[in-house]
Design a protein around this motif. Sequence first.
Motif, PDB file in Angstrom:
ATOM      1  N   THR A  35      34.144  32.843  48.386  1.00  7.62           N
ATOM      2  CA  THR A  35      34.730  33.890  49.210  1.00  7.62           C
ATOM      3  C   THR A  35      35.123  33.347  50.577  1.00  7.62           C
ATOM      4  O   THR A  35      34.359  32.621  51.208  1.00  7.62           O
ATOM      5  N   SER A 122      38.124  37.244  48.097  1.00  3.05           N
ATOM      6  CA  SER A 122      37.406  36.566  47.019  1.00  3.05           C
ATOM      7  C   SER A 122      38.231  35.399  46.491  1.00  3.05           C
ATOM      8  O   SER A 122      39.455  35.349  46.632  1.00  3.05           O
ATOM      9  N   LEU A 126      41.122  38.948  43.885  1.00  4.66           N
ATOM     10  CA  LEU A 126      41.153  40.285  43.317  1.00  4.66           C
ATOM     11  C   LEU A 126      40.357  41.279  44.145  1.00  4.66           C
ATOM     12  O   LEU A 126      40.351  42.479  43.842  1.00  4.66           O
ATOM     13  N   THR A 127      39.687  40.792  45.182  1.00  8.32           N
ATOM     14  CA  THR A 127      38.902  41.675  46.052  1.00  8.32           C
ATOM     15  C   THR A 127      39.155  41.279  47.502  1.00  8.32           C
ATOM     16  O   THR A 127      39.108  40.097  47.854  1.00  8.32           O
ATOM     17  N   GLU A 173      41.393  50.158  43.277  1.00 11.85           N
ATOM     18  CA  GLU A 173      40.273  50.974  43.774  1.00 11.85           C
ATOM     19  C   GLU A 173      39.995  50.604  45.226  1.00 11.85           C
ATOM     20  O   GLU A 173      40.171  49.456  45.642  1.00 11.85           O
ATOM     21  N   VAL A 183      36.034  48.018  50.863  1.00  7.83           N
ATOM     22  CA  VAL A 183      36.360  47.027  49.843  1.00  7.83           C
ATOM     23  C   VAL A 183      37.501  47.544  48.974  1.00  7.83           C
ATOM     24  O   VAL A 183      37.464  48.680  48.490  1.00  7.83           O
ATOM     25  N   TYR A 184      38.507  46.699  48.796  1.00  8.25           N
ATOM     26  CA  TYR A 184      39.636  47.004  47.916  1.00  8.25           C
ATOM     27  C   TYR A 184      39.568  46.103  46.692  1.00  8.25           C
ATOM     28  O   TYR A 184      39.376  44.878  46.815  1.00  8.25           O
ATOM     29  N   ARG A 185      39.742  46.706  45.526  1.00  7.59           N
ATOM     30  CA  ARG A 185      39.855  45.923  44.299  1.00  7.59           C
ATOM     31  C   ARG A 185      41.302  45.988  43.831  1.00  7.59           C
ATOM     32  O   ARG A 185      41.892  47.077  43.730  1.00  7.59           O
ATOM     33  N   ARG A 187      44.659  45.000  41.241  1.00  5.72           N
ATOM     34  CA  ARG A 187      44.955  44.893  39.808  1.00  5.72           C
ATOM     35  C   ARG A 187      45.380  43.476  39.420  1.00  5.72           C
ATOM     36  O   ARG A 187      45.240  43.073  38.258  1.00  5.72           O
TER      37      ARG A 187
END
Length: 622
Positions: A35, A122, A126-127, A173, A183-185, A187
């Motif tokens: 990270t 990350s 993706l995060t 999300e 936190v953003y996830r 696609r």
Amino acid sequence: MFRRDLLALGALAALAPAAAARAQAGAGTGGSGGTIRTHALSLLGEPALPRDFPHWPWVNPDAPKGGEIALTALGSFDSFNPFILRGTAAVGLTNLYDRLTRTSADEAATDYGHLAETIELSADRLTIAYELREGARWHDGRPITAADVVFTFETLRRHGRPFYRAYWADVAEVRADGERRVVYRLRTAENRELPQIIGQMYVLPKHWWEGRDFARPSLEVPLGSGPYRIERFEPGRTVVYRRVEDYWARDLNTMRGTANFDRIRYEYFRDNTVALEAFKAGQIDFRTENVAKDWATAYDFPAVRRGLVKKEEIRHEIPTGMQAFVVNLRRPLFQDARVRRALIEVFDFEWMNANLFYGAYTRTASYFSNSELASRGLPEGREREILERFRGRVPDRLFTEEYRLPVTDGSGNNRAGLRRALGLMREAGWTVRERRLVNAQGQPFEFEILLSSPSFERVALPYKDALERLGMAVQVRTVDPAQYQKRIENFDYDMTVDVIPQGLSPGNEQRDYFTCAKAQEPGSQNVAGICDPVIDELVEMVIAAPDRAELIARTRALDRVLLWHDYVVPQWHIQSFRIAYWDKFGRPARGPRYDLALDSWWIERGRERAIEEGRRAGPDRN
């Protein structure tokens, strides 16, 4: 237009894998499991400024605070919510709010933490997580929290302007992970600019909006967290923003030396002619000039001759995008590409530039003008490889001919262009009967050019005359800005003037400009109504470009396909800010490369007194 102003609030680029490691080193902190923990995100390498940079390089960190600047707005307003389609929002409202990050106006694609003290990306990209600064607070004293960020994102995607949904389509999300961590996830890891786009979102107070209808325009003064709050207003006429003395970020490195005016006052005028006269009379302090004729002829008045008003051109490096007459492809009249090319052939830029613009402009020949992203010559190398996969689905000529706009001798006698245009119209099934172009059913070729400002009539009327010599029946209609905005949002026009802005790192915003999904969505920025599967695919390729070289090749391919479809009648651009101002301001020794940065100017008390004395003395007698 406001829709373009909002888009400009977002979107340059995000952290590339190679740049991520350099950003980690620049941040001076590491992370677990690969990270990256950093203070800034950049596409083009490591951020130019370290985590502990004291202030932006172009500002005066000791700039004095105080005074008032009076600025111009056109039209009217009936809302303090700039994030929705309904209503006409007042100008300047983004002064009320803060963002997770702030874009450096001196770097091509770098954003630094503002509300966010630390950014985590990350290893698989993706995060993305943002840790908020502990002292960040709303004007009512309550802390800004991760819940506010989540609320803003979900509210804008659900109720905000359509481009938010296109812009953030790849966010799967968002969640609050504690009081100050959001936190953003994502696609996909291929949408490389998305982490930066997320950071550029203005954050709204959840506790203030609960119980209020976000989708309804309102003149209730909203709660903010930014450097200014609304002090007073008169609906449709005046709005005044007052500097927040105890603004939580006043000493932050991303704010030092900016927000120097105690008050920012916007005065509304119905048209630009009246606004210019108000400036001459001293009612307005500063203006940018967009009318070449006025720039050349309207600034010889007593205050200029006496040195009270200054007039300057300041060069910049901002990509100039595409300004054009845009046809509405939703109208059957414009669906034949030969008809659209005929509209281009009769537009005499050289005559207009010489006779209307005093030679001030350069013809725009790319959707990405004034940048390395513009297509040129014939497609070669990687760009050609990209285009080959679409052979048979794009115009064959783009492989063998350079796209060119017609050039005239500037005499106003554009017979060659008229002949070419008439030939194209005949090929498309239109014939001349009694000096009118008609189709096989005898229906005339007629349409309306919709404008929002009388100042553009001097361009539209000569173009109308040229089109009528071809046999078309053309009307030019100017409406007030509020009506114009509604008609554009509802696609209620035949032809209009549009500006498609571009940044140095195009990406998600291209969906809203050019894709099928947005062609029929009211309020989208696909003004032309472009819908072509090849363009849709190229847009996604631009968004997913893995590095700078590939981004350039993919963007040039997109540009070339757009040009060869002749969707617009390209106009012109200029590579400088044209500004005039009453000489009461101080400003930094240099400006940034990609912005005028008026927020870094300040009032010089001695000059302000001299201006006031000069006004009282009256005009000169020469």
